[in-house]
Design a protein around this motif. Sequence first.
Motif, short mmCIF file in Angstrom:
data_model
loop_
_atom_site.label_atom_id
_atom_site.label_comp_id
_atom_site.label_asym_id
_atom_site.label_seq_id
_atom_site.Cartn_x
_atom_site.Cartn_y
_atom_site.Cartn_z
N LEU A 93 7.46 -45.01 -42.12
CA LEU A 93 7.98 -46.22 -42.77
C LEU A 93 9.15 -46.79 -41.99
O LEU A 93 9.27 -48.00 -41.79
CB LEU A 93 8.42 -45.89 -44.21
N TRP A 94 10.02 -45.91 -41.55
CA TRP A 94 11.21 -46.35 -40.78
C TRP A 94 10.78 -47.00 -39.47
O TRP A 94 11.32 -48.04 -39.08
CB TRP A 94 12.11 -45.14 -40.53
N GLN A 95 9.82 -46.40 -38.77
CA GLN A 95 9.37 -46.97 -37.51
C GLN A 95 8.68 -48.31 -37.71
O GLN A 95 8.83 -49.22 -36.89
CB GLN A 95 8.42 -46.00 -36.81
N ALA A 96 7.92 -48.43 -38.83
CA ALA A 96 7.25 -49.70 -39.09
C ALA A 96 8.26 -50.82 -39.29
O ALA A 96 8.02 -51.97 -38.89
CB ALA A 96 6.37 -49.57 -40.34
N ARG A 97 9.40 -50.49 -39.84
CA ARG A 97 10.42 -51.52 -40.07
C ARG A 97 11.23 -51.81 -38.82
O ARG A 97 11.62 -52.95 -38.58
CB ARG A 97 11.36 -51.07 -41.19
N HIS A 98 11.48 -50.79 -38.01
CA HIS A 98 12.35 -50.95 -36.84
C HIS A 98 11.59 -51.12 -35.53
O HIS A 98 12.20 -51.17 -34.47
CB HIS A 98 13.30 -49.75 -36.72
N GLY A 99 10.27 -51.21 -35.59
CA GLY A 99 9.50 -51.45 -34.37
C GLY A 99 9.35 -50.24 -33.49
O GLY A 99 9.28 -50.37 -32.26
N GLY A 100 9.29 -49.06 -34.07
CA GLY A 100 9.11 -47.85 -33.29
C GLY A 100 10.41 -47.12 -33.05
O GLY A 100 11.50 -47.62 -33.35
N ALA A 101 10.29 -45.92 -32.52
CA ALA A 101 11.46 -45.08 -32.25
C ALA A 101 11.71 -45.00 -30.75
O ALA A 101 10.78 -44.85 -29.96
CB ALA A 101 11.24 -43.68 -32.82
N ARG A 119 13.20 -37.88 -31.56
CA ARG A 119 12.09 -38.44 -32.31
C ARG A 119 11.52 -37.36 -33.23
O ARG A 119 11.70 -36.16 -32.99
CB ARG A 119 11.00 -38.97 -31.37
N PHE A 120 10.81 -37.80 -34.26
CA PHE A 120 10.32 -36.87 -35.27
C PHE A 120 9.27 -35.95 -34.67
O PHE A 120 8.28 -36.39 -34.10
CB PHE A 120 9.72 -37.65 -36.44
N GLU A 121 9.49 -34.63 -34.83
CA GLU A 121 8.53 -33.63 -34.39
C GLU A 121 8.93 -32.31 -35.03
O GLU A 121 10.11 -31.96 -35.10
CB GLU A 121 8.52 -33.52 -32.87
N TYR A 138 5.53 -33.25 -44.55
CA TYR A 138 4.65 -34.36 -44.90
C TYR A 138 5.46 -35.55 -45.42
O TYR A 138 5.25 -36.69 -45.01
CB TYR A 138 3.61 -33.92 -45.93
N GLN A 139 6.39 -35.27 -46.33
CA GLN A 139 7.21 -36.34 -46.87
C GLN A 139 8.11 -36.93 -45.78
O GLN A 139 8.29 -38.15 -45.70
CB GLN A 139 8.06 -35.82 -48.02
N MET A 140 8.68 -36.07 -44.96
CA MET A 140 9.58 -36.54 -43.91
C MET A 140 8.83 -37.38 -42.88
O MET A 140 9.33 -38.39 -42.38
CB MET A 140 10.26 -35.34 -43.24
N GLN A 141 7.60 -36.96 -42.55
CA GLN A 141 6.83 -37.73 -41.58
C GLN A 141 6.44 -39.10 -42.13
O GLN A 141 6.48 -40.10 -41.41
CB GLN A 141 5.57 -36.96 -41.17
#
Length: 659
Positions: A463-471, A478-480, A455-458
């Motif tokens: 947050l990281w994707q919101a800053r970098h415009g997606g993965a 990618r996170f899974e 949960y924390q990692m997701q």
Amino acid sequence: MLSLKTMTAGPMLHTLRFAAPFAMAALCLWALSARVELPTLADLGALLGRLQLWQWVAACTATAVSFWALGRYDSVAHRHLQTGLDGPQARRAGMAAIAFSQMVGFGLFTGAYARWRLLPGLTAMQSAQLTGMVGLTFMAALATISGVTMVLFAPAPWFSWVGALILVTTACATVVSFLAPALPLGKLHLRWPSLTAMMALATWALLDVAAAGTALWLLLPAGVEIAWTTLLVVYFIALGAAILSSAPGGTGPLELMVLSLLPGESSTGLLAALLAFRLVYYALPAALACAVMLMPRQAQDMRAPLSDPDLLGALRKPASALPEKRPRAETGIIRQNGGHVQAFGFTQVAMLDSPQISVAFFDPLSGDPSEIFAPLRHYARQRNTVPCLYKCSRRTARAARRAGWSVWRIAAEAVVFPTSFSDSGSSHRQLRRKLRHAEKAGLTVHTAPPTLPLYQMQALDQLWQARHGGAHGTTMGRFEANYLAGQRVFLAWQAGKIIGFVSLHTAADEWCLDLIRICPDAPDGTGHILVRTAIAAAADESIARLSLAAVPDHRWAGRMDPGLRRFKSCFAPQWEGRYMACPSWSEMALALAELVRLVHRPGPVTPADPPYRVEGNSADQENLADDAWTNAEDIAAHANEHSFHNEVEDYAIALKRLP
């Protein structure tokens, strides 16, 4: 009354569908008789009798070339639908089916029946799909060919404008098919042919219609002087009208279009040529096709084992079959991107099949690199795709050049050697400074417990994707949950909260950096201390190599994320060239375009196969549980007791910070 209407509507509709082609033929013949004065049979016979023997022989030769191209056209369609029937018998069945259907009419039904009868290994559904694909793609190819010829050899000014409009439409449709390779239709997904298949289909269609038009031109009687290029343009348009009409043999629409588009020519001479053309191009092939279809059906199934020596021993294995002892840990990326392990005899590669390319990642998992090129090329040909090696080593690149492939350096991989790695020396000055910043900020880094705090990692990943415009995807992880469960993960903590993590692919002798997720307001040096801890852990386990993954290294690389190169340079790695190889430069361009699309427009994240776990007895399970609890206690002991949150609380806090 309602039931009566329901009962009668079906038969009436079928009757109308059956009668429509005949009505179209009759209407066109009536329009033709009203437009020109039809010659008598005696006049037509006299004109046919004046044709020279060489004209008949040459027209028959052109017809043979045309049908040979149609057989090759069927092969491309078989490969697209993956019927497994791409062979000489399939090509002969395609030629016979087209000869039979174009004479009888109702091409979708008669062509499907002929293919089903002549290919015992083909189901009725596959036969219908194959016939439908051949018909639709042939019309698209014919429209493109007509557009080109109308622009280049326009008999009248308006031809150029119509041809240009057709070409623009074709170009737009091609771009759309590349960007969106599949069209969802409810539960079905219509997969467009690859660009390689489109080129092959267009080539064989061009050869087919050019040879057929040439046969008609060769049968023009003396006194009818029409330029070959002019007749080809007219024939292409007339052929399209004849196919759309579904009339038996295209009778009526073909003649009407030819005479309408050539109003200044002798109608008697043109009709005589068309009659001779029907004898050579329609009647003779149809007679041969009927003879073939009346032969006893072969008992054996055509899905025989592959006889191509380059594909002997070919075997497809799931991504979970990746061996632990392999030269490149990064091949673990196929666990997420839909790839698989492809074996060609003793040579195995990590492979991904996309709509346009069949790409082998990195070096072969086993075997000699020089033995991969011919099998990979034949494998891609069976899928109508471009074969490609991506991010291979210099050794494999040299073997590719010797095999005649085009090779391009695309990246440089940063490699460190954990067992001999040291922070000392001037080359690590920047790294030491970053590590001091992280330590002063109170960061601690630990190996993640077996049960990841997802949960924390997701939340951090979001947050990281919101800053970098997606993965990005495909060549990058990618996170899974299942994907990360099969990797080595390190967590960075500050004040009892996860502010960053890294994951690494693992193999017996190498680790490779994959995901890096850092909180936007994390202290300077967070990423550095995460990677430094991973290097130390690799040294403790006597891992010989640790790859920090690659950075772009080509002519335009300077504009592509220079910060990533600076980050990896802090560890003073050994830079190793990585290369891309394809059979030709044109195929290289297509492969690059497809890889860019796959990286920047990946599909939805799909769960990876769960990592393989060794089953043990109850005592082993208790030991694993004790180890997990010890790791959790160790993490908690290094965290601030007053600010330590559980996973749900941290997840809620992180979500509040989302924009």
